[in-house]
Scaffold this motif. Structure first.
Motif, PDB file in Angstrom:
ATOM      1  N   ILE A  94       0.836  -1.201   0.000  1.00  0.00           N
ATOM      2  CA  ILE A  94       0.000   0.000   0.000  1.00  0.00           C
ATOM      3  C   ILE A  94       0.868   1.246   0.000  1.00  0.00           C
ATOM      4  CG2 ILE A  94      -1.810   1.252   1.226  1.00  0.00           C
ATOM      5  CD1 ILE A  94      -2.683  -1.386  -0.104  1.00  0.00           C
ATOM      6  N   ALA A  95       1.989   1.200   0.693  1.00  0.00           N
ATOM      7  CA  ALA A  95       2.920   2.330   0.658  1.00  0.00           C
ATOM      8  C   ALA A  95       3.461   2.531  -0.761  1.00  0.00           C
ATOM      9  CB  ALA A  95       4.071   2.083   1.639  1.00  0.00           C
ATOM     10  N   LEU A  96       3.796   1.423  -1.432  1.00  0.00           N
ATOM     11  CA  LEU A  96       4.266   1.504  -2.819  1.00  0.00           C
ATOM     12  C   LEU A  96       3.181   2.090  -3.716  1.00  0.00           C
ATOM     13  CD1 LEU A  96       6.465   0.817  -4.909  1.00  0.00           C
ATOM     14  CD2 LEU A  96       5.381  -1.437  -5.156  1.00  0.00           C
ATOM     15  N   GLN A  97       1.935   1.691  -3.485  1.00  0.00           N
ATOM     16  CA  GLN A  97       0.813   2.247  -4.241  1.00  0.00           C
ATOM     17  C   GLN A  97       0.804   3.762  -4.156  1.00  0.00           C
ATOM     18  OE1 GLN A  97      -3.566   2.714  -2.735  1.00  0.00           O
ATOM     19  NE2 GLN A  97      -3.335   0.598  -3.483  1.00  0.00           N
ATOM     20  N   ASN A  98       0.965   4.282  -2.942  1.00  0.00           N
ATOM     21  CA  ASN A  98       0.938   5.723  -2.744  1.00  0.00           C
ATOM     22  C   ASN A  98       2.136   6.408  -3.382  1.00  0.00           C
ATOM     23  OD1 ASN A  98      -1.429   6.601  -0.870  1.00  0.00           O
ATOM     24  ND2 ASN A  98      -0.719   4.650  -0.046  1.00  0.00           N
ATOM     25  N   LEU A  99       3.300   5.751  -3.334  1.00  0.00           N
ATOM     26  CA  LEU A  99       4.480   6.333  -3.958  1.00  0.00           C
ATOM     27  C   LEU A  99       4.340   6.356  -5.478  1.00  0.00           C
ATOM     28  CD1 LEU A  99       7.313   7.475  -3.535  1.00  0.00           C
ATOM     29  CD2 LEU A  99       8.200   5.136  -3.690  1.00  0.00           C
ATOM     30  N   ILE A 117       4.800  10.828  -1.143  1.00  0.00           N
ATOM     31  CA  ILE A 117       6.037  10.385  -0.495  1.00  0.00           C
ATOM     32  C   ILE A 117       5.781  10.238   1.001  1.00  0.00           C
ATOM     33  CG2 ILE A 117       8.413  11.015   0.075  1.00  0.00           C
ATOM     34  CD1 ILE A 117       8.557  12.417  -2.660  1.00  0.00           C
ATOM     35  N   GLY A 118       5.054  11.211   1.558  1.00  0.00           N
ATOM     36  CA  GLY A 118       4.649  11.087   2.953  1.00  0.00           C
ATOM     37  C   GLY A 118       3.753   9.879   3.166  1.00  0.00           C
ATOM     38  N   SER A 119       2.844   9.617   2.215  1.00  0.00           N
ATOM     39  CA  SER A 119       1.957   8.462   2.316  1.00  0.00           C
ATOM     40  C   SER A 119       2.742   7.161   2.331  1.00  0.00           C
ATOM     41  CB  SER A 119       0.973   8.464   1.135  1.00  0.00           C
ATOM     42  OG  SER A 119       0.154   9.610   1.157  1.00  0.00           O
ATOM     43  N   PHE A 120       3.736   7.072   1.455  1.00  0.00           N
ATOM     44  CA  PHE A 120       4.589   5.878   1.406  1.00  0.00           C
ATOM     45  C   PHE A 120       5.242   5.635   2.761  1.00  0.00           C
ATOM     46  CE2 PHE A 120       8.876   4.159   0.963  1.00  0.00           C
ATOM     47  CZ  PHE A 120       8.620   2.951   0.340  1.00  0.00           C
ATOM     48  N   LEU A 121       5.823   6.694   3.320  1.00  0.00           N
ATOM     49  CA  LEU A 121       6.535   6.525   4.585  1.00  0.00           C
ATOM     50  C   LEU A 121       5.578   6.233   5.733  1.00  0.00           C
ATOM     51  CD1 LEU A 121       9.186   9.372   4.214  1.00  0.00           C
ATOM     52  CD2 LEU A 121       9.562   6.905   4.048  1.00  0.00           C
TER      53      LEU A 121
END
Length: 399
Positions: free
Chosen positions: A48-53, A344-348
Protein backbone atom coordinates in the motif's frame (compact mmCIF):
# COMPACT_ATOMS: atom_id res chain seq x y z
CA UNK A 1 -22.71 27.83 -18.61
CA UNK A 2 -23.91 26.94 -15.10
CA UNK A 3 -25.56 23.80 -16.44
CA UNK A 4 -22.34 22.68 -18.09
CA UNK A 5 -20.21 23.37 -15.01
CA UNK A 6 -22.81 21.69 -12.77
CA UNK A 7 -22.74 18.58 -14.98
CA UNK A 8 -18.95 18.52 -14.86
CA UNK A 9 -18.97 18.98 -11.08
CA UNK A 10 -21.42 16.09 -10.66
CA UNK A 11 -19.33 13.76 -12.86
CA UNK A 12 -16.16 14.76 -11.02
CA UNK A 13 -17.82 14.13 -7.66
CA UNK A 14 -19.04 10.66 -8.66
CA UNK A 15 -15.63 9.65 -10.00
CA UNK A 16 -13.88 10.81 -6.82
CA UNK A 17 -16.47 9.02 -4.68
CA UNK A 18 -15.74 5.72 -6.44
CA UNK A 19 -11.99 6.16 -6.72
CA UNK A 20 -11.32 7.32 -3.17
CA UNK A 21 -14.14 5.34 -1.57
CA UNK A 22 -12.58 2.05 -2.66
CA UNK A 23 -9.06 3.21 -1.89
CA UNK A 24 -9.88 4.13 1.73
CA UNK A 25 -11.00 0.57 2.44
CA UNK A 26 -7.67 -1.09 1.67
CA UNK A 27 -6.71 -1.15 5.37
CA UNK A 28 -9.52 -3.68 5.95
CA UNK A 29 -7.63 -6.24 3.84
CA UNK A 30 -4.47 -6.09 5.97
CA UNK A 31 -5.58 -8.61 8.60
CA UNK A 32 -7.26 -11.27 6.41
CA UNK A 33 -4.54 -11.31 3.74
CA UNK A 34 -1.69 -11.28 6.25
CA UNK A 35 -3.35 -14.06 8.23
CA UNK A 36 -4.00 -16.31 5.22
CA UNK A 37 -0.49 -16.07 3.82
CA UNK A 38 1.41 -15.80 7.11
CA UNK A 39 2.80 -12.34 6.36
CA UNK A 40 3.89 -9.78 8.93
CA UNK A 41 2.12 -6.46 8.71
CA UNK A 42 5.09 -4.99 6.86
CA UNK A 43 4.35 -6.98 3.65
CA UNK A 44 0.86 -5.58 3.15
CA UNK A 45 1.89 -2.17 4.45
CA UNK A 46 4.73 -2.01 1.91
CA UNK A 47 2.39 -2.79 -1.00
CA UNK A 48 0.00 0.00 0.00
CA UNK A 49 2.92 2.33 0.66
CA UNK A 50 4.27 1.50 -2.82
CA UNK A 51 0.81 2.25 -4.24
CA UNK A 52 0.94 5.72 -2.74
CA UNK A 53 4.48 6.33 -3.96
CA UNK A 54 3.68 5.20 -7.52
CA UNK A 55 0.52 7.31 -7.41
CA UNK A 56 2.60 10.34 -6.47
CA UNK A 57 5.38 9.70 -9.00
CA UNK A 58 2.87 9.26 -11.83
CA UNK A 59 0.72 12.25 -10.82
CA UNK A 60 2.75 15.09 -12.44
CA UNK A 61 2.78 13.17 -15.73
CA UNK A 62 -0.92 12.28 -15.74
CA UNK A 63 -1.61 15.86 -14.69
CA UNK A 64 0.45 17.25 -17.56
CA UNK A 65 -1.35 14.97 -20.03
CA UNK A 66 -4.72 16.13 -18.68
CA UNK A 67 -3.70 19.80 -18.93
CA UNK A 68 -2.50 19.46 -22.51
CA UNK A 69 -5.00 17.00 -24.00
CA UNK A 70 -8.01 17.18 -21.70
CA UNK A 71 -8.77 14.94 -18.74
CA UNK A 72 -11.25 12.50 -20.30
CA UNK A 73 -8.69 10.15 -21.84
CA UNK A 74 -6.49 10.32 -18.76
CA UNK A 75 -9.36 9.42 -16.42
CA UNK A 76 -10.53 6.61 -18.73
CA UNK A 77 -7.12 4.94 -18.85
CA UNK A 78 -6.71 5.44 -15.10
CA UNK A 79 -10.08 3.76 -14.49
CA UNK A 80 -9.09 0.74 -16.58
CA UNK A 81 -5.78 0.29 -14.73
CA UNK A 82 -7.47 0.74 -11.35
CA UNK A 83 -10.12 -1.91 -12.07
CA UNK A 84 -7.57 -4.39 -13.46
CA UNK A 85 -5.31 -3.79 -10.47
CA UNK A 86 -8.14 -4.64 -8.05
CA UNK A 87 -8.93 -7.87 -9.90
CA UNK A 88 -5.28 -8.93 -9.86
CA UNK A 89 -4.94 -7.92 -6.20
CA UNK A 90 -7.76 -10.37 -5.49
CA UNK A 91 -5.67 -13.09 -7.12
CA UNK A 92 -2.41 -12.21 -5.35
CA UNK A 93 -0.72 -14.88 -3.30
CA UNK A 94 2.78 -13.45 -2.77
CA UNK A 95 4.45 -10.21 -1.77
CA UNK A 96 5.54 -9.68 -5.40
CA UNK A 97 2.11 -10.11 -6.99
CA UNK A 98 0.56 -7.94 -4.26
CA UNK A 99 3.08 -5.17 -4.91
CA UNK A 100 2.55 -5.32 -8.68
CA UNK A 101 -1.24 -5.21 -8.43
CA UNK A 102 -2.05 -3.16 -5.33
CA UNK A 103 1.15 -1.15 -5.64
CA UNK A 104 1.95 -0.53 -9.32
CA UNK A 105 -1.32 -0.85 -11.25
CA UNK A 106 -3.64 0.68 -8.68
CA UNK A 107 -1.09 3.41 -7.97
CA UNK A 108 -1.04 4.48 -11.62
CA UNK A 109 -4.81 4.10 -11.83
CA UNK A 110 -5.33 6.40 -8.87
CA UNK A 111 -3.12 9.07 -10.45
CA UNK A 112 -5.60 9.32 -13.31
CA UNK A 113 -8.81 9.20 -11.28
CA UNK A 114 -8.16 11.25 -8.15
CA UNK A 115 -7.67 14.76 -6.88
CA UNK A 116 -5.03 16.39 -9.07
CA UNK A 117 -6.64 15.50 -12.39
CA UNK A 118 -10.26 15.80 -11.26
CA UNK A 119 -9.79 19.09 -9.39
CA UNK A 120 -7.98 20.42 -12.47
CA UNK A 121 -11.17 19.71 -14.41
CA UNK A 122 -13.25 21.49 -11.77
CA UNK A 123 -10.85 24.44 -11.64
CA UNK A 124 -11.15 24.99 -15.38
CA UNK A 125 -14.94 24.62 -15.37
CA UNK A 126 -15.91 27.28 -12.80
CA UNK A 127 -15.30 30.97 -12.29
CA UNK A 128 -12.32 31.95 -10.07
CA UNK A 129 -14.54 33.26 -7.27
CA UNK A 130 -16.35 29.89 -7.09
CA UNK A 131 -13.26 27.71 -7.51
CA UNK A 132 -12.47 27.03 -3.84
CA UNK A 133 -16.08 26.11 -3.08
CA UNK A 134 -16.37 23.84 -6.13
CA UNK A 135 -13.15 22.05 -5.19
CA UNK A 136 -14.50 21.63 -1.67
CA UNK A 137 -17.71 20.07 -2.99
CA UNK A 138 -15.82 17.65 -5.25
CA UNK A 139 -13.45 16.73 -2.41
CA UNK A 140 -16.42 16.17 -0.09
CA UNK A 141 -17.77 13.67 -2.61
CA UNK A 142 -14.60 11.64 -2.21
CA UNK A 143 -15.26 11.67 1.52
CA UNK A 144 -18.83 10.48 1.01
CA UNK A 145 -17.39 7.61 -1.01
CA UNK A 146 -15.26 6.65 1.99
CA UNK A 147 -18.27 6.87 4.32
CA UNK A 148 -20.36 4.67 2.03
CA UNK A 149 -17.71 2.26 0.77
CA UNK A 150 -15.77 1.36 3.93
CA UNK A 151 -18.72 -0.41 5.63
CA UNK A 152 -19.67 -1.85 2.24
CA UNK A 153 -16.15 -3.22 1.80
CA UNK A 154 -16.26 -4.88 5.22
CA UNK A 155 -19.62 -6.39 4.29
CA UNK A 156 -18.19 -7.76 1.06
CA UNK A 157 -15.23 -9.29 2.90
CA UNK A 158 -17.56 -10.92 5.45
CA UNK A 159 -19.91 -12.18 2.73
CA UNK A 160 -17.54 -13.19 -0.06
CA UNK A 161 -14.09 -13.38 1.50
CA UNK A 162 -11.27 -10.94 0.81
CA UNK A 163 -10.43 -12.26 -2.70
CA UNK A 164 -13.94 -12.13 -4.17
CA UNK A 165 -14.54 -8.80 -2.41
CA UNK A 166 -11.66 -7.29 -4.38
CA UNK A 167 -13.12 -8.63 -7.63
CA UNK A 168 -16.45 -7.01 -6.77
CA UNK A 169 -14.69 -3.71 -6.03
CA UNK A 170 -12.97 -3.95 -9.42
CA UNK A 171 -16.39 -4.09 -11.09
CA UNK A 172 -17.51 -1.05 -9.11
CA UNK A 173 -14.45 0.97 -10.11
CA UNK A 174 -15.19 0.10 -13.75
CA UNK A 175 -18.24 2.38 -13.41
CA UNK A 176 -15.78 5.26 -13.72
CA UNK A 177 -15.47 4.53 -17.44
CA UNK A 178 -18.98 5.64 -18.48
CA UNK A 179 -18.83 8.57 -16.05
CA UNK A 180 -15.92 10.04 -18.02
CA UNK A 181 -18.44 11.31 -20.58
CA UNK A 182 -19.74 13.79 -17.98
CA UNK A 183 -16.43 15.62 -17.64
CA UNK A 184 -16.43 17.35 -21.04
CA UNK A 185 -12.96 18.68 -20.24
CA UNK A 186 -10.92 20.33 -22.95
CA UNK A 187 -7.49 21.93 -22.65
CA UNK A 188 -7.49 25.71 -22.57
CA UNK A 189 -6.73 27.16 -26.02
CA UNK A 190 -3.14 28.18 -26.66
CA UNK A 191 -2.54 31.93 -26.71
CA UNK A 192 0.24 34.07 -28.11
CA UNK A 193 3.02 34.16 -25.54
CA UNK A 194 1.48 31.24 -23.64
CA UNK A 195 3.75 29.55 -21.13
CA UNK A 196 5.50 26.40 -22.23
CA UNK A 197 5.62 23.40 -19.93
CA UNK A 198 9.25 24.16 -19.12
CA UNK A 199 8.44 27.78 -18.30
CA UNK A 200 5.57 26.76 -16.03
CA UNK A 201 7.84 24.38 -14.14
CA UNK A 202 10.58 26.97 -13.84
CA UNK A 203 8.16 29.57 -12.54
CA UNK A 204 6.72 27.24 -9.91
CA UNK A 205 10.07 25.82 -8.81
CA UNK A 206 11.46 29.32 -8.24
CA UNK A 207 8.53 30.26 -5.98
CA UNK A 208 9.10 29.59 -2.27
CA UNK A 209 5.38 29.23 -1.59
CA UNK A 210 5.18 26.30 -3.99
CA UNK A 211 7.76 24.34 -2.02
CA UNK A 212 6.30 25.27 1.36
CA UNK A 213 2.91 23.94 0.22
CA UNK A 214 4.56 20.78 -1.10
CA UNK A 215 6.46 20.01 2.10
CA UNK A 216 3.36 20.76 4.18
CA UNK A 217 1.34 18.35 2.03
CA UNK A 218 3.96 15.66 2.76
CA UNK A 219 2.72 15.65 6.34
CA UNK A 220 -0.91 15.23 5.30
CA UNK A 221 0.00 12.14 3.30
CA UNK A 222 2.04 10.63 6.14
CA UNK A 223 -0.81 10.99 8.61
CA UNK A 224 -3.81 9.93 6.56
CA UNK A 225 -2.23 6.77 5.14
CA UNK A 226 -0.76 5.69 8.46
CA UNK A 227 -4.16 6.12 10.09
CA UNK A 228 -6.13 4.67 7.16
CA UNK A 229 -4.00 1.52 6.91
CA UNK A 230 -3.09 0.85 10.53
CA UNK A 231 -5.85 2.31 12.71
CA UNK A 232 -8.19 -0.73 12.40
CA UNK A 233 -5.36 -3.07 13.48
CA UNK A 234 -4.29 -0.62 16.22
CA UNK A 235 -7.78 -0.66 17.73
CA UNK A 236 -7.88 -4.47 17.62
CA UNK A 237 -4.55 -4.43 19.48
CA UNK A 238 -6.30 -2.31 22.11
CA UNK A 239 -8.86 -5.15 22.55
CA UNK A 240 -11.68 -3.45 20.64
CA UNK A 241 -13.79 -5.43 18.14
CA UNK A 242 -12.84 -5.28 14.44
CA UNK A 243 -16.08 -3.49 13.64
CA UNK A 244 -14.89 -0.52 15.71
CA UNK A 245 -12.07 0.24 13.25
CA UNK A 246 -14.47 0.00 10.33
CA UNK A 247 -16.90 2.37 12.03
CA UNK A 248 -14.10 4.83 12.79
CA UNK A 249 -12.99 4.86 9.14
CA UNK A 250 -16.60 5.39 8.09
CA UNK A 251 -16.93 8.27 10.57
CA UNK A 252 -13.75 9.79 9.16
CA UNK A 253 -15.37 9.68 5.73
CA UNK A 254 -18.67 11.10 6.99
CA UNK A 255 -17.18 14.02 8.89
CA UNK A 256 -14.70 14.68 6.10
CA UNK A 257 -17.69 15.58 3.93
CA UNK A 258 -18.39 18.49 6.25
CA UNK A 259 -14.70 19.26 6.69
CA UNK A 260 -13.82 19.53 3.01
CA UNK A 261 -17.00 21.50 2.24
CA UNK A 262 -16.27 23.89 5.11
CA UNK A 263 -12.63 24.24 4.02
CA UNK A 264 -13.71 25.06 0.48
CA UNK A 265 -16.23 27.62 1.75
CA UNK A 266 -13.75 29.26 4.13
CA UNK A 267 -11.04 29.19 1.46
CA UNK A 268 -13.10 31.57 -0.65
CA UNK A 269 -13.28 34.05 2.23
CA UNK A 270 -10.06 33.72 4.23
CA UNK A 271 -6.36 33.09 3.62
CA UNK A 272 -6.02 29.47 2.56
CA UNK A 273 -2.41 29.10 3.85
CA UNK A 274 -3.47 30.43 7.28
CA UNK A 275 -6.36 27.97 7.31
CA UNK A 276 -3.88 25.17 6.54
CA UNK A 277 -1.75 26.25 9.49
CA UNK A 278 -4.73 26.08 11.82
CA UNK A 279 -5.79 22.73 10.41
CA UNK A 280 -2.42 21.07 11.06
CA UNK A 281 -2.28 22.45 14.62
CA UNK A 282 -5.72 20.97 15.27
CA UNK A 283 -4.58 17.59 13.92
CA UNK A 284 -1.73 17.54 16.43
CA UNK A 285 -4.15 18.37 19.25
CA UNK A 286 -6.61 15.65 18.21
CA UNK A 287 -3.89 12.96 18.03
CA UNK A 288 -2.47 13.96 21.43
CA UNK A 289 -5.91 13.78 23.04
CA UNK A 290 -6.61 10.39 21.43
CA UNK A 291 -3.36 8.92 22.77
CA UNK A 292 -3.79 10.54 26.19
CA UNK A 293 -7.33 9.29 26.80
CA UNK A 294 -8.15 5.63 27.54
CA UNK A 295 -8.85 3.77 24.28
CA UNK A 296 -12.53 2.86 24.26
CA UNK A 297 -15.13 2.63 21.54
CA UNK A 298 -16.36 6.11 22.50
CA UNK A 299 -12.91 7.74 22.31
CA UNK A 300 -12.21 5.92 19.04
CA UNK A 301 -15.45 7.25 17.54
CA UNK A 302 -14.71 10.77 18.79
CA UNK A 303 -11.26 10.54 17.23
CA UNK A 304 -12.81 9.46 13.92
CA UNK A 305 -15.23 12.40 13.96
CA UNK A 306 -12.56 14.98 14.82
CA UNK A 307 -9.91 13.62 12.49
CA UNK A 308 -12.51 13.20 9.75
CA UNK A 309 -13.34 16.90 9.87
CA UNK A 310 -9.63 17.64 9.32
CA UNK A 311 -8.90 14.67 7.03
CA UNK A 312 -8.82 15.96 3.44
CA UNK A 313 -9.70 19.58 4.17
CA UNK A 314 -6.11 20.23 3.12
CA UNK A 315 -6.89 19.29 -0.50
CA UNK A 316 -9.14 22.16 -1.68
CA UNK A 317 -7.03 24.63 0.31
CA UNK A 318 -3.71 23.41 -1.13
CA UNK A 319 -4.93 23.05 -4.73
CA UNK A 320 -6.81 26.33 -4.46
CA UNK A 321 -3.64 28.11 -3.36
CA UNK A 322 -1.69 26.63 -6.28
CA UNK A 323 -4.43 27.86 -8.65
CA UNK A 324 -4.30 31.35 -7.14
CA UNK A 325 -0.52 31.54 -7.39
CA UNK A 326 -0.03 30.15 -10.90
CA UNK A 327 -3.41 30.05 -12.67
CA UNK A 328 -5.36 27.03 -13.92
CA UNK A 329 -3.79 26.21 -17.29
CA UNK A 330 -1.18 23.91 -15.71
CA UNK A 331 -3.11 23.22 -12.51
CA UNK A 332 -3.26 19.41 -12.87
CA UNK A 333 0.49 19.19 -13.45
CA UNK A 334 1.54 21.65 -10.73
CA UNK A 335 -1.00 20.20 -8.31
CA UNK A 336 0.42 16.80 -9.24
CA UNK A 337 3.93 17.85 -8.23
CA UNK A 338 2.68 19.10 -4.88
CA UNK A 339 0.71 15.87 -4.54
CA UNK A 340 3.89 13.87 -5.19
CA UNK A 341 5.18 15.14 -1.86
CA UNK A 342 1.89 14.10 -0.26
CA UNK A 343 2.42 10.60 -1.63
CA UNK A 344 6.04 10.38 -0.49
CA UNK A 345 4.65 11.09 2.95
CA UNK A 346 1.96 8.46 2.32
CA UNK A 347 4.59 5.88 1.41
CA UNK A 348 6.53 6.52 4.59
CA UNK A 349 3.46 6.65 6.82
CA UNK A 350 2.04 3.40 5.49
CA UNK A 351 5.31 1.47 5.30
CA UNK A 352 6.99 2.71 8.49
CA UNK A 353 3.82 1.94 10.42
CA UNK A 354 4.28 -1.71 9.49
CA UNK A 355 8.05 -1.66 10.05
CA UNK A 356 7.79 -0.08 13.49
CA UNK A 357 5.03 -2.46 14.56
CA UNK A 358 6.92 -5.57 13.42
CA UNK A 359 10.08 -4.35 15.19
CA UNK A 360 8.56 -3.04 18.44
CA UNK A 361 5.11 -4.60 18.72
CA UNK A 362 3.36 -1.21 18.87
CA UNK A 363 2.79 2.04 16.97
CA UNK A 364 3.95 4.47 19.67
CA UNK A 365 6.89 5.92 17.73
CA UNK A 366 4.82 6.60 14.59
CA UNK A 367 2.11 8.38 16.58
CA UNK A 368 4.77 10.63 18.09
CA UNK A 369 6.26 11.37 14.67
CA UNK A 370 2.77 12.23 13.34
CA UNK A 371 2.33 14.84 16.09
CA UNK A 372 5.70 16.48 15.46
CA UNK A 373 5.09 16.54 11.70
CA UNK A 374 1.75 18.30 12.26
CA UNK A 375 3.51 21.15 14.03
CA UNK A 376 6.13 21.31 11.28
CA UNK A 377 3.45 21.53 8.57
CA UNK A 378 1.71 24.33 10.46
CA UNK A 379 4.97 26.30 10.53
CA UNK A 380 5.63 25.68 6.82
CA UNK A 381 2.24 26.93 5.63
CA UNK A 382 2.19 30.09 7.75
CA UNK A 383 4.58 32.20 5.58
CA UNK A 384 2.90 31.35 2.24
CA UNK A 385 1.36 34.48 0.72
CA UNK A 386 -1.68 34.00 -1.48
CA UNK A 387 -0.73 36.41 -4.26
CA UNK A 388 -0.68 35.60 -7.99
CA UNK A 389 2.76 35.53 -9.60
CA UNK A 390 3.90 38.64 -11.45
CA UNK A 391 2.93 37.14 -14.81
CA UNK A 392 -0.72 36.78 -13.77
CA UNK A 393 -0.78 40.21 -12.11
CA UNK A 394 0.43 41.77 -15.37
CA UNK A 395 -2.29 39.91 -17.31
CA UNK A 396 -4.97 41.12 -14.89
CA UNK A 397 -3.74 44.71 -15.15
CA UNK A 398 -3.68 44.52 -18.95
CA UNK A 399 -7.23 43.17 -18.99
Amino acid sequence: MWRTSGWILLGSALILALSLGVRHGFGLFLAPMSSEFGWGRETFAFAIALQNLIWGLAQPFTGALADRFGATKTVFVGGVLYAVGLVLMGMSDSALTLSLSAGLLIGIGLSGTSFSVILGVVGRAVAPEKRSMAMGIASAAGSFGQFAMVPGTLGLISWLGWSAALLALGLMVALILPLVAMLKDRPLPAMVGQQSLREALKEACSHSGFWLLAFGFFVCGFQVVFIGVHLPAYLVDQHLPATTGTTVLALIGLFNIFGTYTAGWLGGRMSKPRLLTGLYVLRAVVIVLFLWAPVTEVTAYLFGMAMGFLWLSTVPLTNGTVATLFGVRNLSMLGGIVFLFHQIGSFLGGWLGGVVYDRTGNYDLIWQVAILLSLLAAALNWPVRERPVARLQAQMEAA
